[in-house]
Design an enzyme around this catalytic site. Structure first.
Site, PDB file in Angstrom:
ATOM      1  N   TYR A 144       5.687   6.731  11.203  1.00 26.95           N
ATOM      2  CA  TYR A 144       4.514   5.871  10.971  1.00 26.95           C
ATOM      3  C   TYR A 144       3.660   5.780  12.233  1.00 26.95           C
ATOM      4  CZ  TYR A 144       1.959   1.630   9.484  1.00 26.95           C
ATOM      5  OH  TYR A 144       0.992   0.705   9.145  1.00 26.95           O
ATOM      6  N   ASP A 145       4.303   5.423  13.358  1.00 27.47           N
ATOM      7  CA  ASP A 145       3.542   5.183  14.595  1.00 27.47           C
ATOM      8  C   ASP A 145       2.823   6.456  15.059  1.00 27.47           C
ATOM      9  OD1 ASP A 145       5.105   2.952  14.262  1.00 27.47           O
ATOM     10  OD2 ASP A 145       5.837   2.862  16.323  1.00 27.47           O
ATOM     11  N   GLU A 146       3.566   7.554  15.122  1.00 28.40           N
ATOM     12  CA  GLU A 146       2.963   8.799  15.615  1.00 28.40           C
ATOM     13  C   GLU A 146       2.007   9.385  14.580  1.00 28.40           C
ATOM     14  OE1 GLU A 146       3.011   9.365  18.587  1.00 28.40           O
ATOM     15  OE2 GLU A 146       4.979   9.246  19.521  1.00 28.40           O
TER      16      GLU A 146
HETATM   17  P1  NAD Z   1       0.595  -0.887   0.833  1.00 28.63           P
HETATM   18  O1  NAD Z   1       1.863  -0.135   0.934  1.00 28.63           O
HETATM   19  O2  NAD Z   1       0.528  -2.052  -0.090  1.00 28.63           O
HETATM   20  O3  NAD Z   1      -0.623   0.075   0.468  1.00 28.63           O
HETATM   21  C1  NAD Z   1      -0.666   1.441   0.738  1.00 28.63           C
HETATM   22  C2  NAD Z   1      -1.201   2.147  -0.503  1.00 28.63           C
HETATM   23  O4  NAD Z   1      -1.283   3.563  -0.222  1.00 28.63           O
HETATM   24  C3  NAD Z   1      -0.270   2.000  -1.715  1.00 28.63           C
HETATM   25  O5  NAD Z   1      -1.024   1.638  -2.849  1.00 28.63           O
HETATM   26  C4  NAD Z   1       0.357   3.390  -1.851  1.00 28.63           C
HETATM   27  O6  NAD Z   1       0.756   3.683  -3.181  1.00 28.63           O
HETATM   28  C5  NAD Z   1      -0.748   4.274  -1.340  1.00 28.63           C
HETATM   29  N1  NAD Z   1      -0.300   5.580  -0.857  1.00 28.63           N
HETATM   30  C6  NAD Z   1       0.759   5.854  -0.046  1.00 28.63           C
HETATM   31  N2  NAD Z   1       0.854   7.181   0.179  1.00 28.63           N
HETATM   32  C7  NAD Z   1      -0.186   7.753  -0.506  1.00 28.63           C
HETATM   33  C8  NAD Z   1      -0.619   9.091  -0.675  1.00 28.63           C
HETATM   34  N3  NAD Z   1       0.022  10.122  -0.096  1.00 28.63           N
HETATM   35  N4  NAD Z   1      -1.703   9.322  -1.467  1.00 28.63           N
HETATM   36  C9  NAD Z   1      -2.354   8.303  -2.072  1.00 28.63           C
HETATM   37  N5  NAD Z   1      -1.985   7.013  -1.944  1.00 28.63           N
HETATM   38  C10 NAD Z   1      -0.909   6.742  -1.167  1.00 28.63           C
HETATM   39  O7  NAD Z   1       0.234  -1.344   2.327  1.00 28.63           O
HETATM   40  P2  NAD Z   1      -0.974  -2.219   2.897  1.00 28.63           P
HETATM   41  O8  NAD Z   1      -0.397  -3.335   3.640  1.00 28.63           O
HETATM   42  O9  NAD Z   1      -1.974  -2.489   1.844  1.00 28.63           O
HETATM   43  O10 NAD Z   1      -1.574  -1.204   3.972  1.00 28.63           O
HETATM   44  C11 NAD Z   1      -2.769  -0.483   3.748  1.00 28.63           C
HETATM   45  C12 NAD Z   1      -3.143   0.278   5.010  1.00 28.63           C
HETATM   46  O11 NAD Z   1      -3.332  -0.623   6.089  1.00 28.63           O
HETATM   47  C13 NAD Z   1      -2.072   1.286   5.446  1.00 28.63           C
HETATM   48  O12 NAD Z   1      -2.712   2.444   5.915  1.00 28.63           O
HETATM   49  C14 NAD Z   1      -1.382   0.571   6.584  1.00 28.63           C
HETATM   50  O13 NAD Z   1      -0.852   1.475   7.506  1.00 28.63           O
HETATM   51  C15 NAD Z   1      -2.518  -0.251   7.185  1.00 28.63           C
HETATM   52  N6  NAD Z   1      -1.991  -1.423   7.887  1.00 28.63           N
HETATM   53  C16 NAD Z   1      -1.531  -2.511   7.208  1.00 28.63           C
HETATM   54  C17 NAD Z   1      -1.009  -3.596   7.904  1.00 28.63           C
HETATM   55  C18 NAD Z   1      -0.512  -4.837   7.217  1.00 28.63           C
HETATM   56  O14 NAD Z   1      -0.012  -5.718   7.887  1.00 28.63           O
HETATM   57  N7  NAD Z   1      -0.643  -5.001   5.936  1.00 28.63           N
HETATM   58  C19 NAD Z   1      -0.935  -3.551   9.305  1.00 28.63           C
HETATM   59  C20 NAD Z   1      -1.387  -2.403   9.969  1.00 28.63           C
HETATM   60  C21 NAD Z   1      -1.927  -1.355   9.248  1.00 28.63           C
END
Ligand code: NAD
Ligand code: UDP
Ligand code: UDP
Length: 313
Positions: A144-146
Protein backbone atom coordinates in the site's frame (compact mmCIF):
# COMPACT_ATOMS: atom_id res chain seq x y z
CA UNK A 1 -22.10 20.71 -15.99
CA UNK A 2 -18.94 18.61 -15.99
CA UNK A 3 -18.68 14.87 -16.68
CA UNK A 4 -16.63 13.48 -13.83
CA UNK A 5 -15.10 10.03 -13.39
CA UNK A 6 -14.75 8.68 -9.85
CA UNK A 7 -12.72 5.47 -9.58
CA UNK A 8 -13.44 3.55 -6.40
CA UNK A 9 -16.80 5.33 -6.42
CA UNK A 10 -18.66 2.51 -4.65
CA UNK A 11 -16.32 2.69 -1.66
CA UNK A 12 -16.60 4.64 1.56
CA UNK A 13 -15.10 7.95 0.41
CA UNK A 14 -15.97 7.47 -3.25
CA UNK A 15 -19.71 7.14 -2.58
CA UNK A 16 -19.76 10.36 -0.53
CA UNK A 17 -17.82 12.05 -3.32
CA UNK A 18 -20.35 10.87 -5.96
CA UNK A 19 -23.16 12.30 -3.80
CA UNK A 20 -21.39 15.63 -3.48
CA UNK A 21 -20.52 15.96 -7.17
CA UNK A 22 -24.10 15.20 -8.24
CA UNK A 23 -25.47 17.64 -5.65
CA UNK A 24 -23.15 20.25 -7.15
CA UNK A 25 -24.78 19.75 -10.57
CA UNK A 26 -22.31 17.40 -12.29
CA UNK A 27 -22.67 14.11 -14.15
CA UNK A 28 -20.77 11.26 -12.52
CA UNK A 29 -19.35 8.06 -13.99
CA UNK A 30 -18.59 5.73 -11.09
CA UNK A 31 -16.09 2.92 -11.76
CA UNK A 32 -15.53 0.14 -9.24
CA UNK A 33 -14.68 -3.57 -9.16
CA UNK A 34 -16.47 -4.01 -5.79
CA UNK A 35 -13.39 -5.44 -4.09
CA UNK A 36 -14.05 -3.50 -0.88
CA UNK A 37 -16.85 -1.25 -2.06
CA UNK A 38 -20.49 -2.16 -2.37
CA UNK A 39 -23.52 -1.32 -4.47
CA UNK A 40 -25.27 -0.57 -1.17
CA UNK A 41 -23.16 2.58 -0.85
CA UNK A 42 -24.48 4.00 -4.11
CA UNK A 43 -27.84 2.21 -4.43
CA UNK A 44 -29.68 5.51 -3.85
CA UNK A 45 -27.97 6.94 -6.96
CA UNK A 46 -28.84 4.09 -9.33
CA UNK A 47 -31.49 5.38 -11.72
CA UNK A 48 -30.45 9.00 -11.27
CA UNK A 49 -29.92 10.38 -14.81
CA UNK A 50 -26.76 12.15 -13.61
CA UNK A 51 -25.18 8.90 -12.39
CA UNK A 52 -23.64 6.04 -14.38
CA UNK A 53 -22.16 2.91 -12.84
CA UNK A 54 -19.47 0.71 -14.45
CA UNK A 55 -18.00 -2.50 -13.08
CA UNK A 56 -14.36 -2.22 -14.07
CA UNK A 57 -10.92 -2.93 -12.63
CA UNK A 58 -8.59 0.08 -13.07
CA UNK A 59 -5.59 -2.18 -13.65
CA UNK A 60 -7.08 -2.59 -17.15
CA UNK A 61 -7.30 0.30 -19.64
CA UNK A 62 -10.46 2.37 -19.61
CA UNK A 63 -11.91 4.40 -22.48
CA UNK A 64 -14.57 6.89 -21.42
CA UNK A 65 -15.06 10.61 -22.14
CA UNK A 66 -14.95 12.86 -19.07
CA UNK A 67 -13.64 16.29 -18.06
CA UNK A 68 -12.26 15.44 -14.60
CA UNK A 69 -11.00 12.29 -12.89
CA UNK A 70 -10.87 11.52 -9.17
CA UNK A 71 -8.70 8.42 -8.70
CA UNK A 72 -9.75 6.71 -5.46
CA UNK A 73 -9.69 3.03 -6.49
CA UNK A 74 -7.60 1.11 -3.96
CA UNK A 75 -8.44 -0.85 -0.83
CA UNK A 76 -7.65 1.37 2.16
CA UNK A 77 -7.89 -0.79 5.26
CA UNK A 78 -4.86 -2.85 6.29
CA UNK A 79 -6.69 -6.21 6.35
CA UNK A 80 -8.04 -5.65 2.85
CA UNK A 81 -4.91 -4.26 1.23
CA UNK A 82 -2.87 -7.07 2.80
CA UNK A 83 -5.32 -9.77 1.62
CA UNK A 84 -3.91 -9.70 -1.95
CA UNK A 85 -0.86 -7.45 -1.69
CA UNK A 86 0.27 -7.97 -5.29
CA UNK A 87 -3.12 -6.79 -6.52
CA UNK A 88 -2.88 -3.78 -4.16
CA UNK A 89 0.36 -2.61 -5.76
CA UNK A 90 -1.06 -3.29 -9.22
CA UNK A 91 -4.17 -1.26 -8.41
CA UNK A 92 -2.10 1.70 -7.22
CA UNK A 93 0.53 1.60 -9.94
CA UNK A 94 -1.18 0.16 -13.05
CA UNK A 95 -4.37 1.94 -12.00
CA UNK A 96 -2.50 5.26 -11.84
CA UNK A 97 -0.85 4.64 -15.24
CA UNK A 98 -4.19 3.86 -16.88
CA UNK A 99 -5.99 6.81 -15.33
CA UNK A 100 -3.09 9.14 -16.19
CA UNK A 101 -3.10 7.82 -19.76
CA UNK A 102 -6.84 8.47 -19.90
CA UNK A 103 -6.37 12.00 -18.50
CA UNK A 104 -3.60 12.64 -21.03
CA UNK A 105 -5.75 11.62 -23.99
CA UNK A 106 -8.68 13.71 -22.75
CA UNK A 107 -6.58 16.63 -21.44
CA UNK A 108 -8.62 16.18 -18.26
CA UNK A 109 -7.64 17.29 -14.78
CA UNK A 110 -6.90 14.33 -12.48
CA UNK A 111 -6.79 14.09 -8.70
CA UNK A 112 -5.01 11.31 -6.84
CA UNK A 113 -6.25 10.13 -3.44
CA UNK A 114 -2.86 9.61 -1.82
CA UNK A 115 -2.36 8.93 1.85
CA UNK A 116 -0.56 9.85 5.05
CA UNK A 117 0.96 6.35 4.74
CA UNK A 118 3.52 7.86 2.35
CA UNK A 119 5.13 9.23 5.54
CA UNK A 120 5.37 5.70 7.00
CA UNK A 121 6.30 5.60 10.69
CA UNK A 122 7.35 9.27 10.77
CA UNK A 123 10.24 10.96 12.61
CA UNK A 124 8.74 14.39 11.83
CA UNK A 125 5.68 15.29 13.86
CA UNK A 126 3.24 16.68 12.86
CA UNK A 127 3.84 15.67 9.24
CA UNK A 128 4.44 18.45 6.72
CA UNK A 129 4.30 17.86 2.97
CA UNK A 130 8.04 18.41 2.50
CA UNK A 131 8.85 15.40 4.74
CA UNK A 132 9.94 12.41 2.60
CA UNK A 133 8.79 9.79 5.06
CA UNK A 134 10.12 6.63 6.65
CA UNK A 135 8.65 3.64 4.86
CA UNK A 136 9.72 0.01 5.01
CA UNK A 137 9.93 -1.13 1.36
CA UNK A 138 9.57 -4.86 2.14
CA UNK A 139 7.09 -5.08 5.01
CA UNK A 140 3.43 -6.08 5.12
CA UNK A 141 2.23 -2.48 4.69
CA UNK A 142 4.61 -1.83 1.77
CA UNK A 143 2.20 -2.92 -0.99
CA UNK A 144 0.00 0.00 0.00
CA UNK A 145 2.61 2.55 1.12
CA UNK A 146 5.03 2.02 -1.77
CA UNK A 147 2.18 1.60 -4.27
CA UNK A 148 0.82 4.98 -3.23
CA UNK A 149 4.30 6.53 -3.27
CA UNK A 150 4.90 5.22 -6.80
CA UNK A 151 1.50 6.59 -7.87
CA UNK A 152 2.59 10.02 -6.61
CA UNK A 153 5.81 9.67 -8.63
CA UNK A 154 3.79 8.86 -11.75
CA UNK A 155 1.49 11.83 -11.20
CA UNK A 156 4.42 14.21 -10.89
CA UNK A 157 6.18 12.73 -13.93
CA UNK A 158 3.05 13.04 -16.10
CA UNK A 159 2.83 16.63 -14.85
CA UNK A 160 6.47 17.44 -15.71
CA UNK A 161 6.70 15.34 -18.87
CA UNK A 162 3.23 15.67 -20.39
CA UNK A 163 2.08 18.92 -18.76
CA UNK A 164 -0.94 17.12 -17.34
CA UNK A 165 -3.12 19.03 -14.85
CA UNK A 166 -2.63 17.01 -11.67
CA UNK A 167 -3.78 17.35 -8.07
CA UNK A 168 -2.44 15.17 -5.24
CA UNK A 169 -3.97 15.05 -1.77
CA UNK A 170 -2.59 13.07 1.15
CA UNK A 171 -5.58 11.87 3.13
CA UNK A 172 -5.22 11.23 6.87
CA UNK A 173 -7.46 8.71 8.67
CA UNK A 174 -11.04 9.49 7.71
CA UNK A 175 -14.19 7.96 9.20
CA UNK A 176 -17.95 8.23 8.98
CA UNK A 177 -21.12 6.52 7.73
CA UNK A 178 -20.63 3.82 5.03
CA UNK A 179 -17.36 2.54 6.44
CA UNK A 180 -17.48 -1.22 6.02
CA UNK A 181 -18.39 -2.81 9.40
CA UNK A 182 -15.80 -5.57 8.94
CA UNK A 183 -13.00 -3.73 7.22
CA UNK A 184 -10.84 -3.71 10.32
CA UNK A 185 -10.22 0.01 10.57
CA UNK A 186 -10.12 1.26 14.11
CA UNK A 187 -13.17 3.54 14.21
CA UNK A 188 -15.53 0.98 12.64
CA UNK A 189 -14.03 -1.85 14.72
CA UNK A 190 -14.48 -0.03 18.03
CA UNK A 191 -18.01 1.16 17.27
CA UNK A 192 -19.19 -2.25 16.05
CA UNK A 193 -17.58 -3.98 19.05
CA UNK A 194 -19.12 -1.46 21.47
CA UNK A 195 -22.60 -1.77 19.96
CA UNK A 196 -22.46 -5.58 20.02
CA UNK A 197 -21.09 -5.63 23.58
CA UNK A 198 -17.97 -7.45 22.36
CA UNK A 199 -14.45 -6.83 23.65
CA UNK A 200 -12.80 -3.69 22.29
CA UNK A 201 -9.53 -4.74 20.69
CA UNK A 202 -6.69 -2.33 21.40
CA UNK A 203 -3.53 -3.23 19.52
CA UNK A 204 -0.27 -2.73 21.44
CA UNK A 205 -0.58 -0.54 24.52
CA UNK A 206 -3.16 1.72 22.86
CA UNK A 207 -0.81 4.70 23.17
CA UNK A 208 -0.21 5.05 19.40
CA UNK A 209 -1.97 8.10 17.97
CA UNK A 210 -4.03 8.95 14.91
CA UNK A 211 -5.84 12.11 13.79
CA UNK A 212 -9.39 11.46 12.61
CA UNK A 213 -11.19 13.49 9.97
CA UNK A 214 -14.95 13.30 9.48
CA UNK A 215 -15.93 12.30 5.94
CA UNK A 216 -17.87 15.49 5.07
CA UNK A 217 -14.84 17.63 5.88
CA UNK A 218 -12.59 15.40 3.79
CA UNK A 219 -14.91 15.61 0.77
CA UNK A 220 -14.95 19.43 1.11
CA UNK A 221 -11.15 19.43 0.99
CA UNK A 222 -10.96 17.00 -1.93
CA UNK A 223 -13.39 18.99 -4.09
CA UNK A 224 -11.69 22.28 -3.15
CA UNK A 225 -8.37 20.81 -4.25
CA UNK A 226 -9.75 19.60 -7.59
CA UNK A 227 -11.10 23.07 -8.33
CA UNK A 228 -8.10 25.04 -7.08
CA UNK A 229 -5.69 27.14 -9.14
CA UNK A 230 -4.04 24.92 -11.81
CA UNK A 231 -0.62 26.06 -10.60
CA UNK A 232 -1.24 24.39 -7.24
CA UNK A 233 -0.70 20.66 -7.69
CA UNK A 234 0.16 19.57 -4.13
CA UNK A 235 0.85 17.21 -2.56
CA UNK A 236 -1.33 18.66 0.17
CA UNK A 237 -2.31 17.11 3.49
CA UNK A 238 -6.05 16.84 4.10
CA UNK A 239 -7.04 15.70 7.56
CA UNK A 240 -8.05 16.84 11.02
CA UNK A 241 -5.10 17.77 13.26
CA UNK A 242 -6.87 16.66 16.46
CA UNK A 243 -4.58 13.86 17.70
CA UNK A 244 -5.82 11.03 19.95
CA UNK A 245 -4.41 7.82 21.36
CA UNK A 246 -6.31 4.64 20.47
CA UNK A 247 -7.11 4.28 24.17
CA UNK A 248 -8.74 7.74 24.15
CA UNK A 249 -10.69 6.79 21.04
CA UNK A 250 -11.90 3.57 22.70
CA UNK A 251 -12.99 5.52 25.80
CA UNK A 252 -14.95 8.02 23.68
CA UNK A 253 -16.67 5.22 21.75
CA UNK A 254 -17.61 3.38 24.97
CA UNK A 255 -19.03 6.58 26.45
CA UNK A 256 -21.00 7.56 23.33
CA UNK A 257 -22.51 4.10 22.91
CA UNK A 258 -23.13 3.57 26.61
CA UNK A 259 -21.47 0.21 26.13
CA UNK A 260 -20.46 -2.38 28.69
CA UNK A 261 -17.69 -3.76 26.47
CA UNK A 262 -14.32 -4.46 28.08
CA UNK A 263 -11.06 -3.32 26.57
CA UNK A 264 -8.56 -6.04 25.70
CA UNK A 265 -5.00 -5.59 24.52
CA UNK A 266 -3.72 -7.52 21.51
CA UNK A 267 -0.35 -7.61 19.70
CA UNK A 268 0.58 -4.52 17.68
CA UNK A 269 0.73 -5.31 13.94
CA UNK A 270 4.12 -5.03 12.20
CA UNK A 271 5.21 -1.51 11.11
CA UNK A 272 2.19 0.13 12.76
CA UNK A 273 3.00 3.88 12.82
CA UNK A 274 3.34 5.22 16.37
CA UNK A 275 2.14 8.76 15.79
CA UNK A 276 0.28 10.52 13.03
CA UNK A 277 -0.96 14.09 12.79
CA UNK A 278 -1.28 16.32 9.74
CA UNK A 279 0.12 19.81 9.51
CA UNK A 280 -2.64 21.47 7.44
CA UNK A 281 -1.20 24.95 7.02
CA UNK A 282 -0.80 24.42 3.26
CA UNK A 283 -4.45 23.39 2.80
CA UNK A 284 -5.59 26.37 4.86
CA UNK A 285 -3.52 28.80 2.84
CA UNK A 286 -3.97 27.37 -0.67
CA UNK A 287 -7.52 26.03 -0.44
CA UNK A 288 -9.02 28.11 2.36
CA UNK A 289 -10.00 24.75 3.84
CA UNK A 290 -10.02 23.49 7.41
CA UNK A 291 -12.07 20.71 9.03
CA UNK A 292 -15.16 21.76 10.97
CA UNK A 293 -16.40 18.56 12.64
CA UNK A 294 -14.86 17.54 15.96
CA UNK A 295 -14.29 13.89 16.89
CA UNK A 296 -17.23 13.62 19.32
CA UNK A 297 -19.74 15.02 16.80
CA UNK A 298 -18.39 12.87 13.98
CA UNK A 299 -18.42 9.76 16.16
CA UNK A 300 -22.05 10.43 17.12
CA UNK A 301 -23.06 10.44 13.43
CA UNK A 302 -21.05 7.30 12.78
CA UNK A 303 -22.49 5.49 15.81
CA UNK A 304 -26.01 6.38 14.60
CA UNK A 305 -25.19 4.88 11.18
CA UNK A 306 -23.86 1.62 12.65
CA UNK A 307 -26.77 1.35 15.09
CA UNK A 308 -29.15 1.36 12.13
CA UNK A 309 -26.99 -1.00 10.11
CA UNK A 310 -26.65 -3.50 12.95
CA UNK A 311 -30.22 -3.01 14.09
CA UNK A 312 -29.25 -2.21 17.64
CA UNK A 313 -31.28 1.02 17.88
P1 NAD B 1 -12.67 1.75 0.32
O1 NAD B 1 -11.98 0.45 0.41
O2 NAD B 1 -14.02 1.89 0.94
O3 NAD B 1 -12.80 2.23 -1.20
C1 NAD B 1 -11.95 1.84 -2.23
C2 NAD B 1 -12.81 1.50 -3.44
O4 NAD B 1 -11.93 1.13 -4.53
C3 NAD B 1 -13.73 0.30 -3.20
O5 NAD B 1 -15.03 0.60 -3.64
C4 NAD B 1 -13.08 -0.82 -4.02
O6 NAD B 1 -14.01 -1.80 -4.43
C5 NAD B 1 -12.46 -0.04 -5.15
N1 NAD B 1 -11.35 -0.73 -5.81
C6 NAD B 1 -10.30 -1.38 -5.23
N2 NAD B 1 -9.48 -1.89 -6.17
C7 NAD B 1 -10.03 -1.53 -7.38
C8 NAD B 1 -9.65 -1.77 -8.72
N3 NAD B 1 -8.54 -2.46 -9.04
N4 NAD B 1 -10.45 -1.28 -9.71
C9 NAD B 1 -11.58 -0.60 -9.42
N5 NAD B 1 -11.98 -0.34 -8.16
C10 NAD B 1 -11.21 -0.81 -7.15
O7 NAD B 1 -11.67 2.84 0.94
P2 NAD B 1 -11.83 4.41 1.17
O8 NAD B 1 -11.58 4.67 2.58
O9 NAD B 1 -13.07 4.91 0.55
O10 NAD B 1 -10.56 4.95 0.36
C11 NAD B 1 -10.67 5.56 -0.90
C12 NAD B 1 -9.31 6.08 -1.33
O11 NAD B 1 -8.83 7.03 -0.39
C13 NAD B 1 -8.25 4.98 -1.44
O12 NAD B 1 -7.44 5.25 -2.56
C14 NAD B 1 -7.45 5.15 -0.17
O13 NAD B 1 -6.13 4.74 -0.34
C15 NAD B 1 -7.54 6.66 0.06
N6 NAD B 1 -7.37 6.97 1.48
C16 NAD B 1 -8.36 6.74 2.39
C17 NAD B 1 -8.14 7.02 3.74
C18 NAD B 1 -9.20 6.81 4.78
O14 NAD B 1 -8.93 7.02 5.95
N7 NAD B 1 -10.41 6.46 4.46
C19 NAD B 1 -6.90 7.51 4.16
C20 NAD B 1 -5.89 7.70 3.20
C21 NAD B 1 -6.15 7.44 1.87
N1 UDP C 1 -5.10 4.43 -21.38
C1 UDP C 1 -6.41 4.22 -21.00
N2 UDP C 1 -7.38 5.02 -21.54
C2 UDP C 1 -7.12 6.00 -22.44
C3 UDP C 1 -5.77 6.21 -22.80
C4 UDP C 1 -4.78 5.42 -22.25
O1 UDP C 1 -6.71 3.35 -20.20
O2 UDP C 1 -8.06 6.67 -22.87
C5 UDP C 1 -4.06 3.59 -20.80
C6 UDP C 1 -3.27 2.85 -21.87
O3 UDP C 1 -3.71 1.53 -21.88
C7 UDP C 1 -1.84 2.98 -21.44
C8 UDP C 1 -1.84 3.86 -20.22
O4 UDP C 1 -3.14 4.42 -20.13
O5 UDP C 1 -1.33 1.73 -21.03
C9 UDP C 1 -0.83 4.97 -20.30
O6 UDP C 1 -1.10 5.75 -21.43
P1 UDP C 1 0.00 6.69 -22.08
O7 UDP C 1 -0.61 7.32 -23.28
O8 UDP C 1 0.56 7.59 -21.07
O9 UDP C 1 1.16 5.69 -22.44
P2 UDP C 1 1.40 4.71 -23.65
O10 UDP C 1 0.05 4.37 -24.23
O11 UDP C 1 2.25 5.49 -24.57
O12 UDP C 1 2.07 3.55 -23.00
N1 UDP D 1 -6.19 -0.52 15.91
C1 UDP D 1 -6.56 -1.01 17.15
N2 UDP D 1 -7.61 -1.90 17.21
C2 UDP D 1 -8.32 -2.27 16.11
C3 UDP D 1 -7.95 -1.75 14.85
C4 UDP D 1 -6.87 -0.88 14.78
O1 UDP D 1 -5.96 -0.68 18.18
O2 UDP D 1 -9.26 -3.05 16.25
C5 UDP D 1 -5.08 0.46 15.82
C6 UDP D 1 -4.03 0.11 14.79
O3 UDP D 1 -3.04 -0.74 15.36
C7 UDP D 1 -3.48 1.49 14.45
C8 UDP D 1 -4.68 2.41 14.61
O4 UDP D 1 -5.61 1.69 15.41
O5 UDP D 1 -2.49 1.87 15.36
C9 UDP D 1 -5.33 2.80 13.29
O6 UDP D 1 -5.56 1.62 12.56
P1 UDP D 1 -6.34 1.59 11.18
O7 UDP D 1 -6.25 0.21 10.66
O8 UDP D 1 -7.68 2.20 11.33
O9 UDP D 1 -5.54 2.60 10.21
P2 UDP D 1 -3.99 2.89 9.92
O10 UDP D 1 -3.12 2.03 10.78
O11 UDP D 1 -3.82 2.61 8.48
O12 UDP D 1 -3.85 4.31 10.28
Amino acid sequence: MTQILVTGGAGFLGSHLCDRLIANGNDVVCVDNYFTGSKENIRHLIGNPHFELMRHDVTFPLYVEVGQIYNLACPASPIHYQFDPVQTTKTSVHGAINMLGLAKRLKARILQASTSEVYGDPEVHPQTEDYWGRVNPIGIRSCYDEGKRCAETLFFDYWRQHKLEIKVIRIFNTYGPRMHPNDGRVVSNFIVQALKGEDITLYGDGQQTRSFCYVDDLIDGMVAMMNSDPAFVGPVNVGNPGEFTMLELAESVVRLTDSRSRMVFMPLPQDDPKRRQPNIEMAKKQLGWAPKVGLEDGLRETVAYFRKLLNTA
